[in-house]
Design a protein around this motif. Structure first.
Motif, PDB file in Angstrom:
ATOM      1  N   ILE A 154      24.481  11.219 -18.950  1.00 45.81           N
ATOM      2  CA  ILE A 154      24.092  10.033 -18.178  1.00 45.81           C
ATOM      3  C   ILE A 154      24.400  10.263 -16.703  1.00 45.81           C
ATOM      4  O   ILE A 154      23.569   9.988 -15.839  1.00 45.81           O
ATOM      5  CB  ILE A 154      24.799   8.772 -18.718  1.00 45.81           C
ATOM      6  N   ARG A 155      25.602  10.783 -16.419  1.00 42.83           N
ATOM      7  CA  ARG A 155      25.975  11.088 -15.032  1.00 42.83           C
ATOM      8  C   ARG A 155      24.983  12.056 -14.394  1.00 42.83           C
ATOM      9  O   ARG A 155      24.531  11.863 -13.274  1.00 42.83           O
ATOM     10  CB  ARG A 155      27.379  11.700 -14.978  1.00 42.83           C
ATOM     11  N   ASP A 156      24.638  13.122 -15.137  1.00 39.64           N
ATOM     12  CA  ASP A 156      23.706  14.123 -14.618  1.00 39.64           C
ATOM     13  C   ASP A 156      22.342  13.501 -14.331  1.00 39.64           C
ATOM     14  O   ASP A 156      21.712  13.792 -13.319  1.00 39.64           O
ATOM     15  CB  ASP A 156      23.542  15.284 -15.605  1.00 39.64           C
ATOM     16  N   ARG A 157      21.905  12.642 -15.217  1.00 42.52           N
ATOM     17  CA  ARG A 157      20.594  11.993 -15.035  1.00 42.52           C
ATOM     18  C   ARG A 157      20.615  11.100 -13.789  1.00 42.52           C
ATOM     19  O   ARG A 157      19.667  11.081 -13.017  1.00 42.52           O
ATOM     20  CB  ARG A 157      20.273  11.185 -16.289  1.00 42.52           C
ATOM     21  N   LEU A 158      21.712  10.357 -13.609  1.00 42.43           N
ATOM     22  CA  LEU A 158      21.831   9.488 -12.438  1.00 42.43           C
ATOM     23  C   LEU A 158      21.937  10.310 -11.161  1.00 42.43           C
ATOM     24  O   LEU A 158      21.314   9.982 -10.155  1.00 42.43           O
ATOM     25  CB  LEU A 158      23.035   8.558 -12.572  1.00 42.43           C
ATOM     26  N   ALA A 159      22.710  11.381 -11.210  1.00 39.02           N
ATOM     27  CA  ALA A 159      22.854  12.235 -10.034  1.00 39.02           C
ATOM     28  C   ALA A 159      21.511  12.874  -9.686  1.00 39.02           C
ATOM     29  O   ALA A 159      21.158  12.990  -8.519  1.00 39.02           O
ATOM     30  CB  ALA A 159      23.909  13.312 -10.281  1.00 39.02           C
ATOM     31  N   GLY A 160      20.739  13.237 -10.706  1.00 34.67           N
ATOM     32  CA  GLY A 160      19.425  13.825 -10.494  1.00 34.67           C
ATOM     33  C   GLY A 160      18.454  12.861  -9.838  1.00 34.67           C
ATOM     34  O   GLY A 160      17.498  13.262  -9.184  1.00 34.67           O
ATOM     35  N   SER A 161      18.713  11.569  -9.999  1.00 37.69           N
ATOM     36  CA  SER A 161      17.827  10.571  -9.397  1.00 37.69           C
ATOM     37  C   SER A 161      18.284  10.223  -7.983  1.00 37.69           C
ATOM     38  O   SER A 161      17.680   9.386  -7.326  1.00 37.69           O
ATOM     39  CB  SER A 161      17.797   9.309 -10.251  1.00 37.69           C
ATOM     40  N   LEU A 206      28.360  10.776 -21.753  1.00 37.19           N
ATOM     41  CA  LEU A 206      28.673  10.326 -20.399  1.00 37.19           C
ATOM     42  C   LEU A 206      28.248  11.367 -19.357  1.00 37.19           C
ATOM     43  O   LEU A 206      27.705  11.021 -18.305  1.00 37.19           O
ATOM     44  CB  LEU A 206      30.160  10.002 -20.262  1.00 37.19           C
ATOM     45  N   ALA A 207      28.461  12.640 -19.669  1.00 36.32           N
ATOM     46  CA  ALA A 207      28.062  13.711 -18.749  1.00 36.32           C
ATOM     47  C   ALA A 207      26.539  13.731 -18.589  1.00 36.32           C
ATOM     48  O   ALA A 207      26.030  13.891 -17.478  1.00 36.32           O
ATOM     49  CB  ALA A 207      28.572  15.061 -19.256  1.00 36.32           C
ATOM     50  N   GLU A 245      17.616  -1.065 -10.558  1.00 35.81           N
ATOM     51  CA  GLU A 245      17.213   0.339 -10.638  1.00 35.81           C
ATOM     52  C   GLU A 245      18.284   1.157 -11.361  1.00 35.81           C
ATOM     53  O   GLU A 245      17.968   1.997 -12.203  1.00 35.81           O
ATOM     54  CB  GLU A 245      16.966   0.901  -9.233  1.00 35.81           C
ATOM     55  N   THR A 246      19.548   0.894 -11.061  1.00 37.00           N
ATOM     56  CA  THR A 246      20.633   1.608 -11.731  1.00 37.00           C
ATOM     57  C   THR A 246      20.622   1.304 -13.228  1.00 37.00           C
ATOM     58  O   THR A 246      20.733   2.214 -14.057  1.00 37.00           O
ATOM     59  CB  THR A 246      21.994   1.211 -11.114  1.00 37.00           C
ATOM     60  N   ARG A 247      20.471   0.020 -13.578  1.00 33.11           N
ATOM     61  CA  ARG A 247      20.417  -0.345 -15.007  1.00 33.11           C
ATOM     62  C   ARG A 247      19.247   0.334 -15.700  1.00 33.11           C
ATOM     63  O   ARG A 247      19.371   0.809 -16.823  1.00 33.11           O
ATOM     64  CB  ARG A 247      20.310  -1.858 -15.161  1.00 33.11           C
ATOM     65  N   ARG A 248      18.093   0.358 -15.028  1.00 34.58           N
ATOM     66  CA  ARG A 248      16.921   1.000 -15.621  1.00 34.58           C
ATOM     67  C   ARG A 248      17.193   2.488 -15.852  1.00 34.58           C
ATOM     68  O   ARG A 248      16.914   3.028 -16.935  1.00 34.58           O
ATOM     69  CB  ARG A 248      15.703   0.827 -14.709  1.00 34.58           C
ATOM     70  N   LEU A 249      17.781   3.158 -14.855  1.00 34.09           N
ATOM     71  CA  LEU A 249      18.066   4.578 -14.988  1.00 34.09           C
ATOM     72  C   LEU A 249      19.121   4.839 -16.069  1.00 34.09           C
ATOM     73  O   LEU A 249      19.013   5.804 -16.823  1.00 34.09           O
ATOM     74  CB  LEU A 249      18.514   5.156 -13.651  1.00 34.09           C
ATOM     75  N   VAL A 250      20.132   3.974 -16.133  1.00 31.15           N
ATOM     76  CA  VAL A 250      21.153   4.122 -17.181  1.00 31.15           C
ATOM     77  C   VAL A 250      20.510   3.942 -18.550  1.00 31.15           C
ATOM     78  O   VAL A 250      20.755   4.714 -19.480  1.00 31.15           O
ATOM     79  CB  VAL A 250      22.318   3.123 -16.968  1.00 31.15           C
ATOM     80  N   HIS A 251      19.666   2.909 -18.677  1.00 35.30           N
ATOM     81  CA  HIS A 251      18.989   2.651 -19.949  1.00 35.30           C
ATOM     82  C   HIS A 251      18.148   3.865 -20.360  1.00 35.30           C
ATOM     83  O   HIS A 251      18.200   4.304 -21.521  1.00 35.30           O
ATOM     84  CB  HIS A 251      18.112   1.392 -19.839  1.00 35.30           C
ATOM     85  N   GLU A 252      17.384   4.411 -19.408  1.00 35.06           N
ATOM     86  CA  GLU A 252      16.579   5.604 -19.704  1.00 35.06           C
ATOM     87  C   GLU A 252      17.464   6.779 -20.121  1.00 35.06           C
ATOM     88  O   GLU A 252      17.130   7.520 -21.042  1.00 35.06           O
ATOM     89  CB  GLU A 252      15.748   6.007 -18.483  1.00 35.06           C
ATOM     90  N   ALA A 253      18.580   6.938 -19.421  1.00 34.48           N
ATOM     91  CA  ALA A 253      19.496   8.036 -19.742  1.00 34.48           C
ATOM     92  C   ALA A 253      20.069   7.867 -21.147  1.00 34.48           C
ATOM     93  O   ALA A 253      20.154   8.832 -21.916  1.00 34.48           O
ATOM     94  CB  ALA A 253      20.614   8.118 -18.710  1.00 34.48           C
TER      95      ALA A 253
END
Length: 183
Positions: free
Chosen positions: A165-172, A162-163, A110-118
Motif C-alpha cells: 500500500i505504501r509503495d502504491r501511494l508513493a508511486g502516485s 502495508l508495504a 484522492e488518498t482514500r481512493r488510492l488506498v482503496h485501490e491499493a
C-alpha cells in the motif's frame, strides 16, 4: 507616522514596514498556497503593490487588515494562475477557509481512493488480514487464530500488505504517513 513617510517615498520607512510584516504575511500566503516559491512570489508582489501605490497610503486606517487583505487576494490570484489547467479551480472565488477546506477534502478523497485501490490490488489473503487488522481492529494473534494460520505468517502478511500500500501511494506521488483511514 510610518505610512505617511512611505507615501513620501521614504525607503527606510518602507524597509521597516517590510521587516515588520514580511513574516506574518508570508505565513498567511503559505497557509493558502502550500508552496514556498509561490509564497515568496506573493509576499514580493504585496510589497511591490504597497510601494507602487504608496501615494494612497494616507487613506489606510487599519494597516494590518489592509496588508492581510492584499496578501489573501494576491494568494488567491496566484492559486488561479497556477491552476489555469483546472478550469473549475480557476473559476472558484472562495474565502481562504473555504478554499483550504475544499483542498483538504479533495486530498483526502484522492488518498482514500488510492488506498482503496491499493487494498483491492492485494492478494485475497493479505487483503483479508489487512481488513481484519485495520478495519475490524483485531490483533495479529486473533487473526491467526481466526484464519488458522501461524502468528508469524499473519504478521509477515500484514507487513507485506502495508508495504504494498505504501509503495502504491508513493508511486502516485503522495507523501502519506501510513495512518490509513478506515473505510
Amino acid at each position: 507616522m510610518l505610512l505617511l513617510r512611505i507615501a513620501e517615498g521614504d525607503e527606510q520607512a518602507f524597509a521597516s514596514l517590510f521587516m515588520t510584516w514580511a513574516t506574518p504575511l508570508a505565513a498567511i500566503a503559505m497557509r493558502i498556497l502550500k508552496n514556498e516559491y509561490a509564497r515568496q512570489e506573493v509576499v514580493q508582489e504585496v510589497f511591490i503593490k504597497v510601494w507602487l501605490n504608496r501615494d494612497k497610503l494616507g487613506k489606510v486606517e487599519h494597516l494590518g487588515a489592509w496588508l492581510r487583505k492584499i496578501t489573501i487576494n494576491q494568494s488567491l490570484l496566484a492559486l488561479q494562475r497556477h491552476a489555469a489547467s483546472d478550469k473549475r479551480l480557476a473559476e472558484l472565488r472562495l474565502t481562504q477557509d473555504e478554499l483550504q477546506e475544499q483542498a483538504n477534502t479533495l486530498e483526502l478523497k484522492e488518498t482514500r481512493r488510492l488506498v482503496h485501490e491499493a487494498i483491492e490490488s492485494l492478494p485475497a489473503q493479505r487483503r483479508t488480514i489487512y481488513r481484519l487488522n485495520r478495519v475490524e481492529g483485531k490483533t495479529t494473534k486473533e487473526i491467526a487464530q481466526e484464519l488458522q494460520l501461524s502468528h508469524g505468517y499473519v504478521r509477515n502478511a500484514l507487513s507485506a500488505a502495508l508495504a504494498a500500500i505504501r509503495d502504491r501511494l508513493a508511486g502516485s506521488g503522495l507523501l502519506v504517513l501510513l495512518l490509513l483511514v478506515h473505510h
